[in-house]
Design a protein around this motif. Structure first.
Motif, PDB file in Angstrom:
ATOM      1  N   ARG A 280      46.660  42.256  41.569  1.00 39.09           N
ATOM      2  CA  ARG A 280      46.457  40.803  41.581  1.00 39.09           C
ATOM      3  C   ARG A 280      46.308  40.361  43.246  1.00 39.09           C
ATOM      4  NH1 ARG A 280      49.857  39.916  36.556  1.00 39.09           N
ATOM      5  NH2 ARG A 280      50.112  37.744  36.589  1.00 39.09           N
ATOM      6  N   GLU A 281      46.541  40.880  44.001  1.00 37.50           N
ATOM      7  CA  GLU A 281      46.592  40.501  45.378  1.00 37.50           C
ATOM      8  C   GLU A 281      45.067  40.640  45.703  1.00 37.50           C
ATOM      9  OE1 GLU A 281      49.273  40.066  47.998  1.00 37.50           O
ATOM     10  OE2 GLU A 281      47.594  39.783  49.788  1.00 37.50           O
TER      11      GLU A 281
ATOM     12  N   ALA B 122      42.597  40.468  43.830  1.00 37.66           N
ATOM     13  CA  ALA B 122      41.830  39.479  43.117  1.00 37.66           C
ATOM     14  C   ALA B 122      41.980  38.137  43.904  1.00 37.66           C
ATOM     15  CB  ALA B 122      42.267  39.447  41.757  1.00 37.66           C
ATOM     16  N   ARG B 123      43.108  37.996  44.277  1.00 35.10           N
ATOM     17  CA  ARG B 123      43.624  36.525  44.887  1.00 35.10           C
ATOM     18  C   ARG B 123      42.638  36.633  46.393  1.00 35.10           C
ATOM     19  NH1 ARG B 123      49.645  37.357  45.781  1.00 35.10           N
ATOM     20  NH2 ARG B 123      49.299  38.174  43.536  1.00 35.10           N
TER      21      ARG B 123
ATOM     22  N   VAL C 120      39.114  35.427  43.097  1.00 35.85           N
ATOM     23  CA  VAL C 120      38.654  35.652  41.710  1.00 35.85           C
ATOM     24  C   VAL C 120      40.212  35.511  40.911  1.00 35.85           C
ATOM     25  CG1 VAL C 120      36.660  36.480  41.818  1.00 35.85           C
ATOM     26  CG2 VAL C 120      38.611  38.041  41.478  1.00 35.85           C
ATOM     27  N   SER C 121      40.065  35.375  39.554  1.00 32.14           N
ATOM     28  CA  SER C 121      41.622  35.254  39.094  1.00 32.14           C
ATOM     29  C   SER C 121      41.963  36.865  38.870  1.00 32.14           C
ATOM     30  CB  SER C 121      41.335  34.746  37.600  1.00 32.14           C
ATOM     31  OG  SER C 121      40.478  35.531  36.807  1.00 32.14           O
ATOM     32  N   HIS C 122      42.956  36.992  38.308  1.00 35.14           N
ATOM     33  CA  HIS C 122      43.758  38.125  38.453  1.00 35.14           C
ATOM     34  C   HIS C 122      43.302  39.012  37.525  1.00 35.14           C
ATOM     35  CE1 HIS C 122      46.803  35.598  36.123  1.00 35.14           C
ATOM     36  NE2 HIS C 122      46.653  36.641  35.347  1.00 35.14           N
ATOM     37  N   ALA C 123      42.507  38.530  36.545  1.00 33.90           N
ATOM     38  CA  ALA C 123      42.296  39.233  35.345  1.00 33.90           C
ATOM     39  C   ALA C 123      40.727  39.726  35.590  1.00 33.90           C
ATOM     40  CB  ALA C 123      42.500  38.822  34.044  1.00 33.90           C
ATOM     41  N   ALA C 124      39.968  39.118  36.539  1.00 32.39           N
ATOM     42  CA  ALA C 124      38.701  39.466  36.647  1.00 32.39           C
ATOM     43  C   ALA C 124      38.297  40.886  37.067  1.00 32.39           C
ATOM     44  CB  ALA C 124      37.954  38.476  37.534  1.00 32.39           C
TER      45      ALA C 124
ATOM     46  N   TYR D  29      30.456  30.320  38.980  1.00 31.59           N
ATOM     47  CA  TYR D  29      31.336  30.713  37.840  1.00 31.59           C
ATOM     48  C   TYR D  29      31.347  32.226  37.934  1.00 31.59           C
ATOM     49  CZ  TYR D  29      34.154  31.319  33.668  1.00 31.59           C
ATOM     50  OH  TYR D  29      35.108  31.557  32.832  1.00 31.59           O
TER      51      TYR D  29
ATOM     52  N   GLN E 102      38.239  33.375  49.959  1.00 28.51           N
ATOM     53  CA  GLN E 102      38.306  32.613  48.763  1.00 28.51           C
ATOM     54  C   GLN E 102      38.174  31.074  49.196  1.00 28.51           C
ATOM     55  OE1 GLN E 102      40.774  33.492  50.046  1.00 28.51           O
ATOM     56  NE2 GLN E 102      42.606  33.049  48.802  1.00 28.51           N
TER      57      GLN E 102
ATOM     58  N   HIS F 129      30.726  35.458  39.885  1.00 31.38           N
ATOM     59  CA  HIS F 129      30.576  35.898  41.361  1.00 31.38           C
ATOM     60  C   HIS F 129      29.206  36.640  41.364  1.00 31.38           C
ATOM     61  CE1 HIS F 129      31.323  38.520  44.776  1.00 31.38           C
ATOM     62  NE2 HIS F 129      32.511  37.632  44.897  1.00 31.38           N
TER      63      HIS F 129
END
Lengths: 203, 203
Positions: free
Chosen positions: B37-38, B40-41, B45-49, B9, B2, B11
């Motif tokens: 979450r990881e 996403a990290r 991107v954000s953890h909710a994406a 904005y 990342q 992806h």
DNA sequence: TATACATTGTTGACAGTGGCTACTTATGCG
DNA sequence: CGCATAAGTAGCCACTGTCAACAATGTATA
């Protein structure tokens, strides 16, 4: 489990109780991802009590895995026929016992082969696992001595045997031995091939 | 992963990126217990994406497992010799490819056989798994037709083959194939026994 | 027998995780 | 220009392993 409200302050044998409870939970669930807190809950003690007997969760897991290997070895020893009628008889009997142990205790069996990822305890755990292996070696050794088994490096034959039963056990646990694909008695069929690969051609 | 701070904005292909990232993580770690979450990290991107592309974590796991089975099948198909010199050659080559896939992708391989515990998705997953099985069936079928393999129920022979390679793969992943016990080339030795069990006695 | 110590259990909390959901913001497309 | 899509932010909520401090009990010793 934790019914008696008038239980004494000191459990008396909590270490064994924790292990027993954990084994119970392994029997019920399919995975071995239980939590220490739940074990404590079901054992009827506080969530921190187990720490007086196990330094951490990994220690309990390792102990459970060792117990599992011990029990497996006992099962195999018990199942081993004293006077086998044939090589096929002997191999089939013991292999069935092996797979039955796995399918009867899926979570424990999985744990046994996942727990030694913590390398340090690994040696002791491997000892137990390899003790199971020795049961297999013994059968092959005597079979070769009696001329019923091909003269081949015995470790290789043992690897074949262990690999096969371990694989069949795992497949059975994971529900992949569907009759449409693999027949109605896949274990016996697979063992048949194994026996034909192990047995002396003269036989 | 990342790095670019000026990433757009949107992806654009996050679904694929999430899968790719998760596969990377599976390649690095031994277990498949990563967190969404990881992923996403590391995908930046954000953890909710990821939730815009997968309803929940299980869906991602199921997808990864399916990809794993597909890749395994491709590996086997690619490894299958066009003009095998012998039955032993053919079996050994493809079995080595199977086990190599497992030891090269231990976490993914484990996931493949653990993910379908969520039964609902199980059918689709099993389809992929059984497609792998079909590769094995095909080899045996042709071997029997050519007279190089014993006339036995083919599902049973396939069960033996699958069970053996699956078991050896698992044992290898779990580090239990120690040379002192099982010899220096346990897989080849085990395959030897398998081939002798499959091959026609006349050969 | 009384008292100090070690053992074993309880309570409470901390710090971190982790899946998932609402709501908001940006972007592309019709 | 407006809407659907996809991404971000914030946060809930439950849970977990672990530790520290305290309490009860058993045991050995003076």
């Amino acid at each position: 489990m934790q019914d008696a409200p008038n239980r004494p302050y000191h459990h008396g044998d909590l270490r064994r109780a924790v292990i027993e409870t954990a084994l119970d939970m392994l029997r019920e669930e399919k995975g071995w991802q239980f939590t220490l807190r739940e074990v404590a809950r079901r054992a009827g003690v506080s969530h921190a009590a187990p720490y007086k007997h196990f330094p951490d969760k990994a220690a309990l897991l390792a102990e459970l895995a060792m117990i599992g290997f011990d029990r497996l070895r006992e099962s195999l020893s018990a199942a081993k026929p004293k006077a086998p009628k044939s090589l096929r008889d002997e191999i089939t009997t013991i292999a069935r016992a092996y797979v039955a142990f796995g399918t009867d205790n899926p979570a424990l069996y999985r744990l046994m082969f996942s727990a030694e990822e913590g390398k340090s305890v690994g040696m002791h755990l491997n000892e137990r696992a390899l003790a199971v292996f020795d049961v297999l070696l013994e059968i092959l050794r005597r079979g070769q001595a009696a001329g019923r088994i091909r003269k081949r490096p015995i470790e290789g034959q043992a690897a074949a045997g262990w690999g096969l039963v371990h694989g069949m056990t795992m497949l059975a646990i994971d529900g992949l031995l569907v009759p449409e694909k693999v027949g109605s008695a896949p274990l016996d069929a697979a063992l048949s091939t194994l026996v034909e690969g192990l047995g002396s051609p003269a036989t």
